[in-house]
Scaffold this active site. Structure first.
Site, PDB file in Angstrom:
ATOM      1  N   SER A   1       3.514  23.401  34.673  1.00 17.37           N
ATOM      2  CA  SER A   1       2.859  23.822  33.432  1.00 17.37           C
ATOM      3  C   SER A   1       3.798  24.157  32.293  1.00 17.37           C
ATOM      4  O   SER A   1       3.339  24.589  31.249  1.00 17.37           O
ATOM      5  CB  SER A   1       1.906  24.996  33.672  1.00 17.37           C
TER       6      SER A   1
ATOM      7  N   GLY B   1       4.833  22.409  40.748  1.00 18.00           N
ATOM      8  CA  GLY B   1       3.399  22.302  40.528  1.00 18.00           C
ATOM      9  C   GLY B   1       2.820  23.523  39.844  1.00 18.00           C
ATOM     10  O   GLY B   1       1.615  23.734  39.909  1.00 18.00           O
ATOM     11  N   ASP B   2       3.645  24.321  39.203  1.00 22.94           N
ATOM     12  CA  ASP B   2       3.087  25.486  38.512  1.00 22.94           C
ATOM     13  C   ASP B   2       4.038  25.901  37.383  1.00 22.94           C
ATOM     14  O   ASP B   2       4.739  25.043  36.838  1.00 22.94           O
ATOM     15  CB  ASP B   2       2.837  26.625  39.522  1.00 22.94           C
ATOM     16  N   ASP B   3       4.068  27.197  37.042  1.00 24.79           N
ATOM     17  CA  ASP B   3       4.904  27.617  35.917  1.00 24.79           C
ATOM     18  C   ASP B   3       6.371  27.217  36.141  1.00 24.79           C
ATOM     19  O   ASP B   3       6.904  27.387  37.242  1.00 24.79           O
ATOM     20  CB  ASP B   3       4.842  29.144  35.743  1.00 24.79           C
TER      21      ASP B   3
END
Ligand SMILES: *[C@@H]1O[C@H](CO)[C@@H](O)[C@H](O)[C@H]1NC(C)=O
Ligand SMILES: *[C@@H]1O[C@H](CO)[C@@H](O)[C@H](O)[C@H]1NC(C)=O
Ligand SMILES: *[C@@H]1O[C@H](CO)[C@@H](O)[C@H](O)[C@H]1NC(C)=O
Ligand SMILES: *[C@@H]1O[C@H](CO)[C@@H](O)[C@H](O)[C@H]1NC(C)=O
Ligand SMILES: *[C@@H]1O[C@H](CO)[C@@H](O)[C@H](O)[C@H]1NC(C)=O
Ligand SMILES: *[C@@H]1O[C@H](CO)[C@@H](O)[C@H](O)[C@H]1NC(C)=O
Ligand SMILES: *[C@@H]1O[C@H](CO)[C@@H](O)[C@H](O)[C@H]1NC(C)=O
Ligand SMILES: *[C@@H]1O[C@H](CO)[C@@H](O)[C@H](O)[C@H]1NC(C)=O
Ligand SMILES: *[C@@H]1O[C@H](CO)[C@@H](O)[C@H](O)[C@H]1NC(C)=O
Ligand SMILES: *[C@@H]1O[C@H](CO)[C@@H](O)[C@H](O)[C@H]1NC(C)=O
Ligand SMILES: *[C@@H]1O[C@H](CO)[C@@H](O)[C@H](O)[C@H]1NC(C)=O
Ligand SMILES: *[C@@H]1O[C@H](CO)[C@@H](O)[C@H](O)[C@H]1NC(C)=O
Length: 424
Positions: free
Chosen positions: A250, A226-228
């Site tokens: 991302s 849910g992120d980098d």
């Protein structure tokens, strides 16, 4: 008869010689970590194994579940083999971890395990697993950014000439791993998955971050989060990502840097080849804080100096990516209005994205928001075969303060704001 015996003897002695040579003065001491069968904390036994066998030795985990209920600091290792054939399952005593997670050396971030040394050969054989029990953390922080002392799963610190291979990281508590003050490390065949089954998102579950790191290779990774996906941050050089898949999250995130006023931070020589992105916000994202300091790190800052330069992004396949390439020089602590997106003095230079195919949700291909105080230079975007979801070939490039474009012309302006999620 005599000749045959001699040659048999010759072969035998050669085998013995090589065994001796390999075993010889550096014969490895082996420590097998036995899990407690009653679900009690196995961390002290793990630490003991590293103390006994962390130099010229081997630490073996059985195909069992180990309960990790307390922090582990296993640094200063030297020439160690680690065989993880089971699962390390982290405990869910949130108050314990908030009280005890260990600083990892940047941005007030902290970690549950800090591991480091020279010549570490960490093998997971494709099934050795770190399970951070992250759902309790996603629910507990409920999307609050950088919740103080929420632990990362693993910090690889002060590590050189090492290999991490065939490991699985599921449901990380926060960032999955950070390589910090480390160089010459290969991370190969790594599977990362952090997803949420509640309304809380798996926020801040980066796949891997590099900080003060040089010559780090990520090869054949699969990251669902849910992120980098993989994120080189302050002072990362000669970083290679190859043959990797990113799902959700991302995408590749270069930065953010420039969070600390007056501090010089760089990202130099970042290469990503042969990668696949599905349902990610970006394929790649370059980000710096604004030139104005507003509040203090971790949840605030700005005014840093430095550059991101020599970035090659090549041979990507995209499937339903929101905004393939994004630059922003306008990161600030969310919720602060009126920041000056033209104030950053950080430089973004010599960035190429070439040979990219597949689909993105909508125009544009790229949004390059560069600071008027320090325009971006030498940007190449070419050999694209990108379609938007309605099947139309994509043609849009939004730019502010971009000098020197190859393979494309800017067709419009950006919305002049930070667009972390790809929207204005
Ligand atoms: C590990 O043990 C489980 C049973 O506890 C077994 O199903 C699995 O095949 C084993 N894995 C390996 C790789 O030996
Ligand atoms: C956390 O620290 C506080 C204050 O030092 C202490 O009262 C509390 O018992 C600690 N909790 C745990 C679970 O360690
Ligand atoms: C880990 O242990 C080393 C060696 O004892 C020590 O120098 C270091 O400060 C410890 N790190 C943390 C974060 O506690
Ligand atoms: C972050 O770390 C810095 C330096 O160690 C310290 O001065 C600051 O108080 C910390 N901030 C928070 C929110 O913990
Ligand atoms: C980079 O690291 C790899 C190990 O991953 C090593 O083989 C190589 O020699 C290093 N390159 C340089 C220039 O040090
Ligand atoms: C790549 O990694 C996956 C696990 O994510 C593994 O199944 C596969 O065997 C790896 N490929 C190679 C060539 O090792
Ligand atoms: C490249 O990635 C694919 C897809 O994950 C995998 O099947 C293949 O084994 C990888 N190749 C290498 C050389 O790692
Ligand atoms: C980061 O890199 C810059 C530029 O090379 C250097 O001035 C700075 O000291 C480095 N910072 C750290 C903490 O290594
Ligand atoms: C980046 O790559 C260039 C060209 O290979 C090399 O000259 C330069 O030293 C590298 N930069 C760093 C910080 O290693
Ligand atoms: C491009 O990347 C894919 C994996 O995503 C790989 O199979 C293919 O060989 C690469 N093409 C070239 C020209 O390297
Ligand atoms: C397809 O979507 C793009 C926006 O991404 C839009 O500009 C274009 O007009 C659409 N084409 C059709 C035929 O709807
Ligand atoms: C960009 O615009 C210039 C001037 O109109 C034109 O010559 C060039 O072909 C265009 N380049 C691309 C890649 O469209």
């Amino acid at each position: 008869m005599i000749l045959i015996s001699l040659s048999v003897f010759g072969i035998l002695s050669a085998l013995l010689f090589f065994r001796d040579f390999a075993a010889g003065p550096k014969s490895r001491k082996v420590c097998i970590v036995e899990p407690g069968k009653d679900g009690s904390d196995d961390a002290p036994a793990v630490i003991r194994a590293f103390q006994e066998c962390g130099k010229n030795g081997r630490v073996e985990f059985l195909n069992e579940t180990y309960h990790i209920e307390s922090v582990m600091n296993t640094t200063g290792l030297d020439d160690v083999e680690i065989n993880l054939k089971g699962t390390l399952l982290w405990g869910t005593n949130i108050m314990y971890w908030l009280n005890n997670s260990m600083p990892m050396g940047y941005q007030n971030q902290s970690t549950a395990w800090i591991l480091g040394g020279h010549k570490i050969n960490f093998q997971g054989h494709g099934y050795g697993t770190f399970d951070g029990n992250g759902q309790v953390w996603y629910d507990f922080v409920n999307d609050e950014s950088n919740y103080p002392r929420r632990p990362h799963a693993l910090a690889i610190s002060e590590t050189t000439n090492s290999v991490f291979e065939g490991l699985r990281f599921v449901q990380s508590q926060m960032w999955t791993m950070t390589l910090i003050h480390s160089s010459n490390v290969l991370l190969h065949n790594i599977y990362v998955s952090s997803t949420s089954n509640s309304n809380a998102t798996p926020s801040n579950t980066d796949g891997a971050d590099t900080i003060y790191a040089n010559n780090i290779t990520f090869s054949n990774w699969s990251v669902t989060n849910g992120d980098d996906g993989i994120s080189p941050k302050a002072n990362s050089s000669n970083i290679l990502v190859e043959n990797s898949t990113f799902i959700g999250g991302s995408g590749l995130a270069l930065g953010s840097i420039g969070q600390y006023e007056g501090v010089f931070e760089t990202i130099e020589n970042f290469t990503a080849l042969d990668c696949y992105f599905k349902n990610t916000i970006h394929a790649a994202y370059l980000k710096s804080w604004t030139g104005q300091q507003v509040n203090y790190p971790p949840n605030g800052g700005g005014g840093g100096l430095g550059y991101i330069k020599n970035v090659l992004l090549q041979n990507f396949t995209l499937d339903n990516v929101k905004l393939p390439l994004s630059f922003t020089q306008c990161i600030s602590y969310s919720g602060i209005a009126g920041v000056d997106c033209n104030s950053s003095l950080l430089k973004m230079q010599n960035v190429s994205m070439v040979d990219v195919r597949g689909t993105a949700q909508e125009e544009p291909v790229a949004s390059l928001q560069c600071s008027a105080s320090s325009p971006c230079h030498d940007i190449t975007i070419e050999w694209l075969e990108l379609k938007s979801s309605n099947g139309t070939a994509m043609v849009g490039y939004n730019c502010d303060n971009v000098v020197g474009t190859t393979g494309f012309n800017c067709t419009g302006r950006t919305c002049g704001k930070s667009s972390v999620d790809g929207t204005c």
